[in-house]
Design a protein around this motif. Structure first.
Motif, PDB file in Angstrom:
ATOM      1  N   MET A 142      43.345  78.065  34.885  1.00 41.26           N
ATOM      2  CA  MET A 142      44.636  77.998  35.459  1.00 41.26           C
ATOM      3  C   MET A 142      45.956  78.421  34.635  1.00 41.26           C
ATOM      4  O   MET A 142      45.706  77.867  33.504  1.00 41.26           O
ATOM      5  CB  MET A 142      44.703  76.845  36.156  1.00 41.26           C
ATOM      6  N   ARG A 143      46.628  79.309  34.986  1.00 40.74           N
ATOM      7  CA  ARG A 143      47.882  79.949  33.933  1.00 40.74           C
ATOM      8  C   ARG A 143      49.057  79.531  34.922  1.00 40.74           C
ATOM      9  O   ARG A 143      49.190  79.875  35.827  1.00 40.74           O
ATOM     10  CB  ARG A 143      47.548  81.098  33.791  1.00 40.74           C
ATOM     11  N   PHE A 144      50.132  79.182  34.190  1.00 37.76           N
ATOM     12  CA  PHE A 144      51.481  78.860  35.018  1.00 37.76           C
ATOM     13  C   PHE A 144      52.384  79.973  34.421  1.00 37.76           C
ATOM     14  O   PHE A 144      52.649  80.244  33.091  1.00 37.76           O
ATOM     15  CB  PHE A 144      51.930  77.322  34.525  1.00 37.76           C
ATOM     16  N   GLU A 145      53.141  80.318  35.160  1.00 35.91           N
ATOM     17  CA  GLU A 145      54.087  81.508  34.910  1.00 35.91           C
ATOM     18  C   GLU A 145      55.416  80.940  35.758  1.00 35.91           C
ATOM     19  O   GLU A 145      55.454  80.155  36.510  1.00 35.91           O
ATOM     20  CB  GLU A 145      53.784  82.589  35.414  1.00 35.91           C
ATOM     21  N   TYR A 146      56.445  81.636  35.203  1.00 39.68           N
ATOM     22  CA  TYR A 146      57.753  81.162  35.635  1.00 39.68           C
ATOM     23  C   TYR A 146      58.495  82.385  35.800  1.00 39.68           C
ATOM     24  O   TYR A 146      58.628  83.499  34.931  1.00 39.68           O
ATOM     25  CB  TYR A 146      58.803  80.287  34.579  1.00 39.68           C
ATOM     26  N   THR A 147      59.394  82.664  36.773  1.00 39.23           N
ATOM     27  CA  THR A 147      60.151  83.860  37.167  1.00 39.23           C
ATOM     28  C   THR A 147      61.510  83.683  36.081  1.00 39.23           C
ATOM     29  O   THR A 147      61.705  82.429  35.785  1.00 39.23           O
ATOM     30  CB  THR A 147      60.809  83.705  38.611  1.00 39.23           C
ATOM     31  N   PRO A 148      61.913  84.800  35.762  1.00 38.68           N
ATOM     32  CA  PRO A 148      63.202  84.691  34.667  1.00 38.68           C
ATOM     33  C   PRO A 148      64.204  84.000  35.275  1.00 38.68           C
ATOM     34  O   PRO A 148      65.011  83.201  34.280  1.00 38.68           O
ATOM     35  CB  PRO A 148      63.436  86.290  34.605  1.00 38.68           C
ATOM     36  N   GLN A 149      64.559  83.939  36.559  1.00 40.36           N
ATOM     37  CA  GLN A 149      65.626  83.247  36.967  1.00 40.36           C
ATOM     38  C   GLN A 149      65.572  81.741  36.950  1.00 40.36           C
ATOM     39  O   GLN A 149      66.477  80.944  36.559  1.00 40.36           O
ATOM     40  CB  GLN A 149      65.903  83.477  38.693  1.00 40.36           C
ATOM     41  N   LEU A 150      64.149  81.081  37.096  1.00 43.62           N
ATOM     42  CA  LEU A 150      63.974  79.807  36.855  1.00 43.62           C
ATOM     43  C   LEU A 150      64.003  79.499  35.346  1.00 43.62           C
ATOM     44  O   LEU A 150      64.533  78.595  35.073  1.00 43.62           O
ATOM     45  CB  LEU A 150      62.444  79.621  37.249  1.00 43.62           C
ATOM     46  N   VAL A 151      63.643  80.288  34.549  1.00 41.40           N
ATOM     47  CA  VAL A 151      63.639  80.154  33.192  1.00 41.40           C
ATOM     48  C   VAL A 151      65.085  80.088  32.666  1.00 41.40           C
ATOM     49  O   VAL A 151      65.487  79.134  31.884  1.00 41.40           O
ATOM     50  CB  VAL A 151      63.056  81.210  32.094  1.00 41.40           C
ATOM     51  N   TYR A 175      56.408  68.501  45.912  1.00 40.15           N
ATOM     52  CA  TYR A 175      57.674  68.790  45.569  1.00 40.15           C
ATOM     53  C   TYR A 175      57.429  68.965  43.954  1.00 40.15           C
ATOM     54  O   TYR A 175      56.635  68.419  43.536  1.00 40.15           O
ATOM     55  CB  TYR A 175      58.735  67.828  45.940  1.00 40.15           C
ATOM     56  N   TYR A 176      58.518  69.651  43.467  1.00 38.23           N
ATOM     57  CA  TYR A 176      58.479  70.242  42.006  1.00 38.23           C
ATOM     58  C   TYR A 176      59.828  69.823  41.675  1.00 38.23           C
ATOM     59  O   TYR A 176      60.872  69.844  42.478  1.00 38.23           O
ATOM     60  CB  TYR A 176      58.307  71.715  41.897  1.00 38.23           C
ATOM     61  N   LEU A 235      62.567  79.940  41.440  1.00 39.15           N
ATOM     62  CA  LEU A 235      63.889  79.144  41.735  1.00 39.15           C
ATOM     63  C   LEU A 235      64.126  79.776  43.131  1.00 39.15           C
ATOM     64  O   LEU A 235      64.346  81.008  43.303  1.00 39.15           O
ATOM     65  CB  LEU A 235      64.805  79.356  40.854  1.00 39.15           C
ATOM     66  N   LYS A 236      64.463  78.715  43.942  1.00 34.93           N
ATOM     67  CA  LYS A 236      64.915  79.229  45.308  1.00 34.93           C
ATOM     68  C   LYS A 236      66.384  78.436  45.728  1.00 34.93           C
ATOM     69  O   LYS A 236      66.624  77.411  45.375  1.00 34.93           O
ATOM     70  CB  LYS A 236      64.039  78.522  46.477  1.00 34.93           C
ATOM     71  N   ILE A 243      74.186  75.735  48.357  1.00 40.81           N
ATOM     72  CA  ILE A 243      74.429  75.788  46.836  1.00 40.81           C
ATOM     73  C   ILE A 243      73.318  74.660  46.097  1.00 40.81           C
ATOM     74  O   ILE A 243      73.651  74.512  44.924  1.00 40.81           O
ATOM     75  CB  ILE A 243      75.689  74.843  46.775  1.00 40.81           C
ATOM     76  N   PHE A 244      72.332  74.527  46.876  1.00 41.28           N
ATOM     77  CA  PHE A 244      71.240  73.779  46.247  1.00 41.28           C
ATOM     78  C   PHE A 244      69.904  74.532  45.585  1.00 41.28           C
ATOM     79  O   PHE A 244      69.725  75.717  46.410  1.00 41.28           O
ATOM     80  CB  PHE A 244      70.729  72.876  47.166  1.00 41.28           C
ATOM     81  N   HIS A 245      69.673  74.312  44.335  1.00 35.93           N
ATOM     82  CA  HIS A 245      68.573  74.860  43.737  1.00 35.93           C
ATOM     83  C   HIS A 245      67.159  74.192  43.992  1.00 35.93           C
ATOM     84  O   HIS A 245      67.221  72.867  43.680  1.00 35.93           O
ATOM     85  CB  HIS A 245      68.929  75.123  42.446  1.00 35.93           C
ATOM     86  N   THR A 246      66.132  74.748  44.102  1.00 34.96           N
ATOM     87  CA  THR A 246      64.802  74.037  44.357  1.00 34.96           C
ATOM     88  C   THR A 246      63.774  74.902  43.513  1.00 34.96           C
ATOM     89  O   THR A 246      63.837  76.132  43.419  1.00 34.96           O
ATOM     90  CB  THR A 246      64.513  73.699  45.709  1.00 34.96           C
ATOM     91  N   VAL A 247      62.796  74.255  43.058  1.00 33.96           N
ATOM     92  CA  VAL A 247      61.500  74.892  42.309  1.00 33.96           C
ATOM     93  C   VAL A 247      60.593  74.944  43.557  1.00 33.96           C
ATOM     94  O   VAL A 247      60.287  74.058  44.201  1.00 33.96           O
ATOM     95  CB  VAL A 247      61.134  74.295  41.158  1.00 33.96           C
ATOM     96  N   THR A 248      59.989  76.230  43.734  1.00 31.37           N
ATOM     97  CA  THR A 248      58.973  76.416  44.682  1.00 31.37           C
ATOM     98  C   THR A 248      57.755  77.155  44.126  1.00 31.37           C
ATOM     99  O   THR A 248      58.057  77.755  43.034  1.00 31.37           O
ATOM    100  CB  THR A 248      59.327  77.196  45.803  1.00 31.37           C
ATOM    101  N   THR A 249      56.650  77.071  44.744  1.00 32.39           N
ATOM    102  CA  THR A 249      55.491  77.752  44.456  1.00 32.39           C
ATOM    103  C   THR A 249      54.566  77.642  45.798  1.00 32.39           C
ATOM    104  O   THR A 249      54.533  76.840  46.304  1.00 32.39           O
ATOM    105  CB  THR A 249      54.583  77.579  43.271  1.00 32.39           C
ATOM    106  N   ASP A 250      53.807  78.797  46.055  1.00 31.88           N
ATOM    107  CA  ASP A 250      52.987  78.950  47.228  1.00 31.88           C
ATOM    108  C   ASP A 250      51.607  78.700  46.599  1.00 31.88           C
ATOM    109  O   ASP A 250      50.470  78.716  47.278  1.00 31.88           O
ATOM    110  CB  ASP A 250      52.907  80.127  47.766  1.00 31.88           C
ATOM    111  N   ASN A 251      51.158  78.547  45.313  1.00 25.09           N
ATOM    112  CA  ASN A 251      49.915  78.589  44.662  1.00 25.09           C
ATOM    113  C   ASN A 251      49.422  77.033  44.358  1.00 25.09           C
ATOM    114  O   ASN A 251      48.463  77.055  43.630  1.00 25.09           O
ATOM    115  CB  ASN A 251      49.891  79.304  43.359  1.00 25.09           C
TER     116      ASN A 251
END
Length: 99
Positions: A1-10, A39-40, A83-84, A88-96
């Motif tokens: 299992m490998r974890f990745e982040y979108t550039p916006q989240l980083v 939740y994340y 990042l979603k 004005i609210f930011h949340t961290v999401t994933t579908d994996n």
């Protein structure tokens, strides 16, 4: 299992001064049915130590740690956090990751 982040989240993590992320299970026990949801959230070093005491598993990534709960969850081979923004609210999401 490998974890990745979108550039916006980083970028958001750097702005907030956080480098760790936790995956948590929220449950609600009603008399007729049980509800469980993932939740994340971004966490600091102090929270990492607290979660380790609660038997969370730490997985090292190129950004920081991902803290995984002591529950049986299903993970895809690659888990991409993003990042979603809603209004004005930011949340961290994933579908994996699934319960």
């Amino acid at each position: 299992m490998r974890f990745e982040y979108t550039p916006q989240l980083v970028e958001y993590m750097h702005r907030k001064g956080r480098k760790h992320l936790s995956v948590e299970v929220a449950t609600a026990d009603h008399s007729d049915f049980d509800v469980a949801e993932l939740y994340y959230r971004l966490i600091d070093d102090k929270t990492v130590e607290f979660l380790k005491k609660k038997r969370y598993r730490a997985v090292e990534t190129e950004i920081g740690l991902v803290m995984l709960p002591p529950y049986h969850l299903e993970y895809d081979e690659v888990v991409c956090f993003r990042l979603k923004k809603v209004l004005i609210f930011h949340t961290v999401t994933t579908d994996n990751i699934r319960l």
